[in-house]
Design an enzyme around this catalytic site. Sequence first.
Site, PDB file in Angstrom:
ATOM      1  N   ARG A  51     -49.141  14.236   2.080  1.00 63.25           N
ATOM      2  CA  ARG A  51     -48.458  13.430   2.857  1.00 63.25           C
ATOM      3  C   ARG A  51     -48.487  13.647   4.311  1.00 63.25           C
ATOM      4  O   ARG A  51     -49.044  14.712   4.778  1.00 63.25           O
ATOM      5  CB  ARG A  51     -46.993  13.327   2.301  1.00 63.25           C
ATOM      6  CG  ARG A  51     -46.294  14.118   1.571  1.00 63.25           C
ATOM      7  CD  ARG A  51     -45.952  15.439   2.653  1.00 63.25           C
ATOM      8  NE  ARG A  51     -45.220  14.857   3.652  1.00 63.25           N
ATOM      9  CZ  ARG A  51     -45.084  15.543   4.878  1.00 63.25           C
ATOM     10  NH1 ARG A  51     -45.648  16.638   5.056  1.00 63.25           N
ATOM     11  NH2 ARG A  51     -44.343  14.765   5.937  1.00 63.25           N
ATOM     12  N   ALA A  53     -48.968  11.203   8.031  1.00 63.07           N
ATOM     13  CA  ALA A  53     -50.062  10.465   8.529  1.00 63.07           C
ATOM     14  C   ALA A  53     -51.536  10.795   8.579  1.00 63.07           C
ATOM     15  O   ALA A  53     -52.511  10.732   8.244  1.00 63.07           O
ATOM     16  CB  ALA A  53     -49.692   9.515   9.632  1.00 63.07           C
ATOM     17  N   ASP A 240     -45.597   7.558  11.575  1.00 62.95           N
ATOM     18  CA  ASP A 240     -46.687   7.084  10.798  1.00 62.95           C
ATOM     19  C   ASP A 240     -47.496   6.007  11.337  1.00 62.95           C
ATOM     20  O   ASP A 240     -48.573   5.699  10.872  1.00 62.95           O
ATOM     21  CB  ASP A 240     -46.038   6.739   9.269  1.00 62.95           C
ATOM     22  CG  ASP A 240     -45.656   8.002   8.648  1.00 62.95           C
ATOM     23  OD1 ASP A 240     -46.447   8.406   7.678  1.00 62.95           O
ATOM     24  OD2 ASP A 240     -44.498   8.520   8.884  1.00 62.95           O
ATOM     25  N   ASN A 250     -41.552   5.339  11.378  1.00 65.71           N
ATOM     26  CA  ASN A 250     -41.630   6.818  10.765  1.00 65.71           C
ATOM     27  C   ASN A 250     -40.600   7.026   9.842  1.00 65.71           C
ATOM     28  O   ASN A 250     -39.932   5.952   9.419  1.00 65.71           O
ATOM     29  CB  ASN A 250     -41.186   7.593  12.046  1.00 65.71           C
ATOM     30  CG  ASN A 250     -41.274   9.202  11.642  1.00 65.71           C
ATOM     31  OD1 ASN A 250     -42.527   9.624  11.121  1.00 65.71           O
ATOM     32  ND2 ASN A 250     -40.605  10.107  11.832  1.00 65.71           N
TER      33      ASN A 250
END
Length: 349
Positions: A51, A53, A240, A250
């Site tokens: 995980r 981005a 993100d 985010n």
Amino acid sequence: MNPKASSLRTVEWLDNKVVMIDQTKLPNELIFVEYNDYNQVANAIKTLIVRGAPAIGVSGAFGLALAALQSDARTKDQLILDLEKAQKILFETRPTAVNLKWGLDKIMQVARQYDDPVEIRKSVVEAAKKMADDDIQINKTMGKNGSVLFENNDTIMTHCNAGALATVAYGTALGVIRATKESGKNVKVIATETRPVQQGSRLTAFELKHDGFDVSLIPDTAVGYSMANGLVDKVVVGADRIVKTGHVFNKIGTYQVATMAKQHGIPFYVAAPLSTIDLESKFEDVIIEMRKGTEVTGIGDKKTAPDDVDVINPAFDMTPPELISGIITEKGVAQSPYEESISKLFEAN
């Protein structure tokens, strides 16, 4: 643990396989998993084995590289069709994080440049490996750009995990904190636990303790207390997705941290590579991923809520630009007005 895998890398390509740290097992165990099928990579992204981005952008690229090797296509057209099928499956795992689309699109661009299927396979593997190497260098440059914003003896709050574990290595927000320390400044860190999946306590606290940082963990509900009592000098988080107007998507709870920081006059920074910036979408069009309710109604196997209670569990929230002091990138720091300053960063790129 795979003895060949570097403990410094969240995800890497080894012997035509994708090797990644299983982040669902942290902090109790440091376990590496390896995949030779792009469907396995898609599942790993969806279930948060990997995980962050930048890390899922590179993982998606590696997934497409696996798809190229898995395909038995003998023509360019058939191989591209197989890659497009894999691209769709990989993209649908985490639609909010723009780096995933960026990584997949870059690999597809490379694949379409060649006519020979053998050359396509070779090129997409090399392009994905270069993307991973570039991520580390980008993070280090970003860290240096951000380090000048922090003073000696600052206590820096961060939310979620935007560290080495969210990237290939080094980190975005934690990369800025690392670079600040490497520049000779003394820093302390306050990490929010980041409910409901505990990325702050499981990952950020683990990573910073492992690397010798002075880190304190707080419940998400103590952000206001910490700021009101003078325990926080600055905040830095990752992202993100950032749209061109400076709206930042985010981890859920980021908006609350930013609002509290504004209330207490504390600078709030976002650290993210240009690949996280989406120049096309309007903030109101970004889809916020909703996650399963069981993340909220229990911790591990322990039930913490009544049966059949309705749950609202968004993975992300949006922080508006007026709450953000600066967006730190590998090409410099964007500041308000963001549409203008972000555009200049891309011109410099």
